[in-house]
Each structure stands twice: as structure tokens, then as C-alpha cells.
Design an enzyme around this catalytic site. Structure first.
Site, PDB file in Angstrom:
ATOM      1  N   GLY A 179     -71.036   1.052 -59.114  1.00 48.07           N
ATOM      2  CA  GLY A 179     -70.020   1.030 -60.084  1.00 48.07           C
ATOM      3  C   GLY A 179     -69.625  -0.350 -60.330  1.00 48.07           C
ATOM      4  CE  LYS A 202     -70.718 -19.032 -73.398  1.00 44.75           C
ATOM      5  NZ  LYS A 202     -71.357 -18.436 -72.510  1.00 44.75           N
ATOM      6  CB  ILE A 227     -73.210  -9.381 -68.879  1.00 43.27           C
ATOM      7  CG1 ILE A 227     -72.299  -9.522 -67.673  1.00 43.27           C
ATOM      8  CG2 ILE A 227     -72.729  -8.455 -70.044  1.00 43.27           C
ATOM      9  CD1 ILE A 227     -70.850  -9.783 -67.906  1.00 43.27           C
TER      10      ILE A 227
HETATM   11  P1  FAD Z   1     -72.487  -5.217 -58.213  1.00 46.79           P
HETATM   12  O1  FAD Z   1     -71.376  -5.845 -58.879  1.00 46.79           O
HETATM   13  O2  FAD Z   1     -72.952  -5.898 -56.810  1.00 46.79           O
HETATM   14  O3  FAD Z   1     -72.169  -3.591 -58.162  1.00 46.79           O
HETATM   15  C1  FAD Z   1     -72.932  -3.178 -57.053  1.00 46.79           C
HETATM   16  C2  FAD Z   1     -72.365  -1.714 -56.926  1.00 46.79           C
HETATM   17  O4  FAD Z   1     -73.336  -0.671 -56.018  1.00 46.79           O
HETATM   18  C3  FAD Z   1     -71.099  -1.237 -56.315  1.00 46.79           C
HETATM   19  O5  FAD Z   1     -70.177  -0.620 -57.087  1.00 46.79           O
HETATM   20  C4  FAD Z   1     -71.560  -1.025 -54.773  1.00 46.79           C
HETATM   21  O6  FAD Z   1     -70.482  -0.308 -54.436  1.00 46.79           O
HETATM   22  C5  FAD Z   1     -72.658  -0.161 -55.199  1.00 46.79           C
HETATM   23  N1  FAD Z   1     -73.482   0.075 -54.132  1.00 46.79           N
HETATM   24  C6  FAD Z   1     -74.084  -0.680 -53.359  1.00 46.79           C
HETATM   25  N2  FAD Z   1     -74.800   0.004 -52.249  1.00 46.79           N
HETATM   26  C7  FAD Z   1     -74.258   1.233 -52.424  1.00 46.79           C
HETATM   27  C8  FAD Z   1     -74.379   2.531 -51.507  1.00 46.79           C
HETATM   28  N3  FAD Z   1     -75.084   2.203 -50.544  1.00 46.79           N
HETATM   29  N4  FAD Z   1     -73.766   3.373 -52.023  1.00 46.79           N
HETATM   30  C9  FAD Z   1     -73.057   3.561 -52.837  1.00 46.79           C
HETATM   31  N5  FAD Z   1     -72.839   2.655 -53.484  1.00 46.79           N
HETATM   32  C10 FAD Z   1     -73.366   1.344 -53.567  1.00 46.79           C
HETATM   33  N6  FAD Z   1     -73.189 -12.814 -65.431  1.00 46.79           N
HETATM   34  C11 FAD Z   1     -73.112 -13.046 -66.919  1.00 46.79           C
HETATM   35  O7  FAD Z   1     -73.233 -12.517 -67.678  1.00 46.79           O
HETATM   36  N7  FAD Z   1     -72.005 -14.075 -66.892  1.00 46.79           N
HETATM   37  C12 FAD Z   1     -71.650 -14.594 -65.803  1.00 46.79           C
HETATM   38  O8  FAD Z   1     -70.723 -15.443 -66.438  1.00 46.79           O
HETATM   39  C13 FAD Z   1     -71.940 -14.445 -64.709  1.00 46.79           C
HETATM   40  N8  FAD Z   1     -71.440 -15.196 -63.506  1.00 46.79           N
HETATM   41  C14 FAD Z   1     -71.982 -15.072 -62.478  1.00 46.79           C
HETATM   42  C15 FAD Z   1     -71.805 -15.948 -61.297  1.00 46.79           C
HETATM   43  C16 FAD Z   1     -72.368 -15.644 -60.007  1.00 46.79           C
HETATM   44  C17 FAD Z   1     -72.062 -16.771 -58.856  1.00 46.79           C
HETATM   45  C18 FAD Z   1     -73.084 -14.581 -60.013  1.00 46.79           C
HETATM   46  C19 FAD Z   1     -73.709 -14.442 -58.487  1.00 46.79           C
HETATM   47  C20 FAD Z   1     -73.257 -13.653 -60.890  1.00 46.79           C
HETATM   48  C21 FAD Z   1     -72.809 -13.921 -62.067  1.00 46.79           C
HETATM   49  N9  FAD Z   1     -73.198 -12.998 -63.074  1.00 46.79           N
HETATM   50  C22 FAD Z   1     -72.748 -13.328 -64.433  1.00 46.79           C
HETATM   51  C23 FAD Z   1     -74.133 -11.862 -62.892  1.00 46.79           C
HETATM   52  C24 FAD Z   1     -72.907 -10.692 -62.880  1.00 46.79           C
HETATM   53  O9  FAD Z   1     -71.901 -10.885 -61.858  1.00 46.79           O
HETATM   54  C25 FAD Z   1     -73.722  -9.486 -62.673  1.00 46.79           C
HETATM   55  O10 FAD Z   1     -74.735  -9.489 -63.440  1.00 46.79           O
HETATM   56  C26 FAD Z   1     -72.948  -8.157 -63.026  1.00 46.79           C
HETATM   57  O11 FAD Z   1     -71.671  -8.435 -62.181  1.00 46.79           O
HETATM   58  C27 FAD Z   1     -73.614  -6.941 -62.518  1.00 46.79           C
HETATM   59  O12 FAD Z   1     -73.577  -6.760 -61.203  1.00 46.79           O
HETATM   60  P2  FAD Z   1     -74.055  -5.307 -60.542  1.00 46.79           P
HETATM   61  O13 FAD Z   1     -73.262  -4.207 -61.352  1.00 46.79           O
HETATM   62  O14 FAD Z   1     -75.597  -5.294 -60.913  1.00 46.79           O
HETATM   63  O15 FAD Z   1     -73.951  -5.350 -59.158  1.00 46.79           O
END
Ligand code: FAD
Length: 508
Positions: free
Chosen positions: A14, A79, A348
């Protein structure tokens, strides 16, 4: 719907990716298909994706989000691009704006004519002066492009900065209002079909089983299903993208709220500054092989322009991508599919692309492998074109003041990028490897900004009358300057936008 239609989709995670997947799936499938999203109260989200590309507007528009409501609920700001400081060499400053440098001239990209003028005339202003986005950003002004009759003062675009946590909440409310359900729990087990290996259910730590037909893995870097269960494999790009660590910290809002991201090169990486309505997002992306976490923290905090609102949060990553992000009945999105690094705010954007492609190639329960192959082909290409664009930022440095920058200047680069750089250096031309990725003006802004001056330009430009060309360019520059000066202050525009006020346009 056919009787082989998918009726249960399980989204694992999420974070931004999970809710960005849930919203359009719930919107399109409504109550004909159960969309469930599982998020763990114990495993947090990354939550730092705050800067976007203009394509976020298409994603929002497709959901039918009201822009004013979105700006209000996510504390967004506008932006126009990224200001690069100390990249290339210390003291360097240039802008990568969204959009072109005016309009095409005699069939040629504007920079071709500018290259001739810069050779013929001393003190030719920088190409940035023909970028409406760059000129407005310099003055902290903002106005959306007109759109209806695009001309020289409308050849630009814009994205948003927003609070990633608030954006996820916003999409959660949207998805749940359309029938998606949210399950809180931590997945501790995965069940697979004994013959096909397809994932059939995930098991939560309290024993609950959640069955599904299509699983969307948005579990973050760990790639719970795509890697943990299906072993898709990871292509490691850290030989080309040297940073592997980040520290993120919010600071108090300062005036003015700028309509651009700032990226400042540091001794072993770079820092970001992202202005939002209620605070500023800051971070330091660096290589722990070239600096310590302590030093990186000190450098980050020393560069803040407002009081820190929290302790810096440490993050680690390995740049690269999953070899396949669609395997059997699992499609990975977001960080579980790969991470190029945040320099050009592409993560994103890649989620938007991934969700869009999944919808375009949506399977039924037969899961024809051709669909997965096509998805993997397209997404693989998208990640690679983003990778090349970002590697270029590091490789083209003339800095030799730290071991990190000496390493970047000497490192090998992908052949595709080496070809692009030499093509531009020799002829001023840009190869577009990915028509949906960064376009020609983006490459031109970065290549010129980083100090690559082409030796030649398109010979057709020599057929144009030099004085006329010069006069025409001077006229366009004036038009852009005049139009930008009439655009409202970004802060004032933002305050109105959050209330849904549409400003009067002034014709330049
Ligand atoms: P996460 O945010 O890690 O979410 C993972 C989810 O999986 C969580 O809800 C967690 O609870 C769930 N989960 C994991 N394991 C389990 C389990 N075993 N059981 C149940 N649930 C589980 N992107 C941009 O477009 N612009 C930016 O400016 C930007 N800046 C960034 C800066 C940094 C330093 C980093 C590291 C990333 C950046 N990003 C940026 C990338 C962006 O943060 C991610 O693409 C975005 O947040 C998506 O993350 P996600 O949802 O894939 O993973």
C-alpha cells in the site's frame, strides 16, 4: 465479461505503487472484479517520491481527479523542471525544463538554429532563454500553457511536487469508493499451484488466506512475489549508477515556494530540494563507497534553507530492474519492478506506465504468455531509456575534485548512451530510443548544460539568411520574456489553484 475473466485481483503493498494500481483498476473494473490491497502495519512505505513528470497529469485526468482538489489534498506545488547546480563543474547552473526551446524553425529543432547563431555571434544568450519553463522558473512564476493554439510561449509542460503519503491516501479513498478493499496484515506465506507455479493465495501472519487470480506485486524493494516466490532475477546497474544510499528529511516551508526541483551535485552524490505547500522535502543521494553516512547527513543538514522538521531517514537501494516484471500471474510495479534512482523523478512515471500497460494488455485467466512477453519487452525498454538518460548526468562531469566524480568520469557506460553522446558531440543530433521517454529537448538541455558543445549542426540551417535568423530568434526571446513576466507569481497561482480559481491569461 467472458467466463475466463479475472474476478479477483490482489495488490500486495500500500505504498504509492499499490494505490496507483488500485485506483484505475477499481475505476475500470468496478464491482465486476474484486480488487483487494494488502498492506502491512509493520512494514512501512518508502514515502519519499515527491517530484513527478508532466505525465502524472494524464494519470490523474484518466481517473477524473479534480486538479484543485488534488492540489489541496496532496499539498502539491507546480513543477516546471529541475534546476541543476554544480553538475558538470562547480559553479555550473542550468535548467532542464519540461518542454521545448520555442518552436521548430524551418523544419529544424530550435537548438540547431541556436547552434549556428552561437557560433556566428559573440554573447549569444544561453538556449535557456528560449525555454518558457526555464524563464518562468527563474522568476518563480507559473502559468499552465494555453494548450488550444500552442505557440512559442506555450511550448512547455508541467508536473507536480506532492506529499507522497497524502497522494497514496487520496488514491486509497478514490479506490475504496469504487469498491476496492483494504486488508491490513503482513504476508508470511505464498501458495502456488503445484503444476503451473502460479500464485494462488497469500497467507497473512494471523492465518488469513487471501486468494486471487492476478497478483500485483507492489511490495517495494523486497519484491515479495516477483523475486521472493517467482525468482524473476535482478539486473544490477550499480556499475553505471554509483549511488546506493539516501537520507531524506523535511524542513520548514520557506518563501518563495519555487515551481521547480533543485538538484545540487555534492562531493559523493547530490542533494534534492522539493518545495511543497506545507514543507520542503530534502534528501541526499550518495554512494557509501565514497562518503560516510555521517558526512552525508552533515552535508544534507548544512544545505537546508529552513529548520529540519525531523531526523534524516536512511534508505539503501541497488539500482537496476527486475529481469522480468510480469511472470506467470504476477506483475510487479514500483520499487519491486526496479529502481533507477530519483535524479529525474522517474519512478512514479514508471508506475504510471506500468499500470497503463497492464490495463492495455489486461489478461484473462488463460494468462497468454505473449501478453507477459510484450509487457516485459516494453517495460524493459522504458527502464533502459531512463537509465541511459540518468547515467549521462554522472558520466558527463568535468569535475575532478573528488574521487566520486573521478570515478564517474572514468566509468564505462552502456553502448546506447555512448552512441547518443558522440552523435550529439559530432552533429548536434539526438537519437530517440524511446518515443514515450525523455524527448529531444530534454537531451539537449542536459547535454548542453553539462558542457557538450556540438561540433556541427544540421546543414539545412546554413541555407537560412543569417540576419533574418538572428532577428527572428531575438524576437522570440523577447516574446518569451514578456509572456513570462506577465505570468503570476507561483505562490499566488498555487493559492488560487487550490481554490479552483482559473487565472486570466494575458496575451504577450
Ligand atoms: P513502498 O513504498 O516500499 O511500499 C511497499 C508496500 O508493501 C508497503 O505498504 C508495505 O507495507 C507493503 N509490504 C511489504 N512487504 C509486505 C508483506 N510481507 N506483507 C504485507 N505488505 C507488505 N519517485 C519519484 O517519482 N519521484 C521522486 O522524487 C522520488 N524520490 C525518491 C527518493 C528516494 C531516496 C527513493 C529511495 C525513492 C524515490 N522515489 C521517487 C521512488 C518512490 O519513492 C517509489 O517509486 C514509490 O514510493 C513507490 O514505492 P512502492 O509503493 O513501490 O514501495
Amino acid at each position: 465479461m467472458t467466463d475466463t475473466a479475472i474476478r479477483r485481483i490482489v495488490i500486495v503493498g500500500g505504498g504509492t505503487a499499490g494505490w496507483m494500481a488500485a485506483a484505475p483498476l477499481a475505476q475500470r473494473l468496478g464491482r465486476r472484479c474484486q480488487v483487494s490491497l494488502i498492506e502491512s502495519p509493520e512494514i512501512g512505505t518508502i514515502g519519499v517520491g515527491e517530484a513527478t513528470l508532466p505525465t502524472i497529469r494524464f494519470y490523474n485526468d484518466a481517473l477524473g481527479l479534480d486538479p484543485a482538489d488534488f492540489v489541496r489534498k496532496t499539498q502539491a506545488s507546480f513543477k516546471l523542471g529541475i534546476e541543476f547546480k554544480d553538475w558538470g563543474h562547480v559553479g555550473n547552473r542550468f535548467f532542464h525544463g519540461f518542454g521545448d526551446f520555442g518552436v521548430r524553425f524551418a523544419g529544424q529543432a530550435p537548438h540547431m538554429a541556436w547552434l549556428r547563431l552561437a557560433r556566428e555571434f559573440d554573447r549569444m544568450p544561453a538556449l535557456d532563454d528560449w525555454s518558457m519553463a526555464a524563464v518562468m522558473a527563474r522568476q518563480n512564476r507559473f502559468l499552465p500553457p494555453h494548450g488550444a493554439q500552442p505557440g512559442v510561449t506555450d511550448a512547455y509542460s508541467y508536473g507536480y511536487h506532492f506529499d507522497a503519503g497524502l497522494y497514496a491516501n487520496y488514491l486509497r479513498d478514490y479506490a475504496m469508493a469504487r469498491g476496492a478493499s483494504r486488508i491490513e496484515g503482513t504476508i508470511t506465506g505464498v501458495e502456488q499451484h503445484p503444476e503451473t507455479g502460479f500464485v494462488t493465495a497469500v497467507v497473512l501472519n494471523d492465518g488469513r488466506r487471501v486468494e486471487g487470480e492476478l497478483f500485483v506485486d507492489c511490495s517495494g524493494f523486497r519484491g515479495l512475489l516477483i523475486e521472493g516466490t517467482l525468482r524473476a532475477g535482478y539486473e544490477d546497474w550499480s556499475g553505471w549508477l554509483p549511488c546506493n544510499s539516501a537520507l531524506a528529511v523535511p524542513s520548514a516551508r520557506v518563501e518563495p515556494v519555487t515551481p521547480y526541483t533543485r538538484s545540487t551535485a555534492q562531493g559523493a552524490g547530490w542533494t534534492w530540494r522539493i518545495p511543497l505547500q506545507h514543507r520542503t522535502g530534502n534528501g541526499h543521494v550518495y554512494s557509501d563507497a565514497f562518503t560516510s553516512d555521517r558526512q552525508a547527513r552533515d552535508d544534507l543538514l548544512a544545505g537546508l534553507d529552513g529548520a529540519a522538521l525531523d531526523e534524516p531517514r536512511q534508505l539503501r537501494f541497488v539500482t537496476g530492474r527486475r529481469r522480468k516484471s510480469w511472470v506467470k500471474n504476477v506483475v510487479a510495479l514500483g520499487l519491486s519492478a526496479g529502481f533507477v534512482e530519483p535524479l529525474e523523478s522517474t519512478s512514479i512515471h514508471l508506475i504510471e506506465t506500468g499500470v497503463g500497460k497492464l490495463i492495455e494488455l489486461f489478461p484473462d485467466r488463460d494468462f497468454r504468455p505473449e501478453l507477459a512477453d510484450e509487457y516485459n519487452r516494453v517495460m524493459g525498454g522504458r527502464y533502459e531509456s531512463v537509465r541511459d538518460f540518468i547515467v549521462m548526468h554522472y558520466k558527463l562531469t568535468q569535475r575532478d575534485d573528488t574521487p566520486f566524480w573521478r570515478h564517474c568520469a572514468a566509468m564505462p557506460i552502456p553502448d546506447s548512451l555512448a552512441h547518443q553522446i558522440e552523435l550529439f558531440r559530432e552533429t548536434g543530433r539526438v537519437t530517440i530510443l524511446d518515443p514515450d521517454g525523455f524527448a529531444e529537448p530534454s537531451f539537449v538541455a542536459m547535454l548542453l548544460g553539462l558542457g557538450v558543445v556540438p561540433k556541427r549542426y544540421c546543414p539545412f540551417v546554413d541555407a537560412l539568411d543569417l540576419r533574418q535568423l538572428h532577428g527572428h530568434f531575438a524576437g522570440l526571446r523577447e516574446m518569451i520574456a514578456r509572456a513570462a513576466a506577465q505570468a503570476p507569481d507561483h505562490g499566488a497561482y498555487l493559492a488560487g489553484a487550490a481554490k479552483g480559481v482559473k487565472p486570466q491569461r494575458v496575451t504577450a
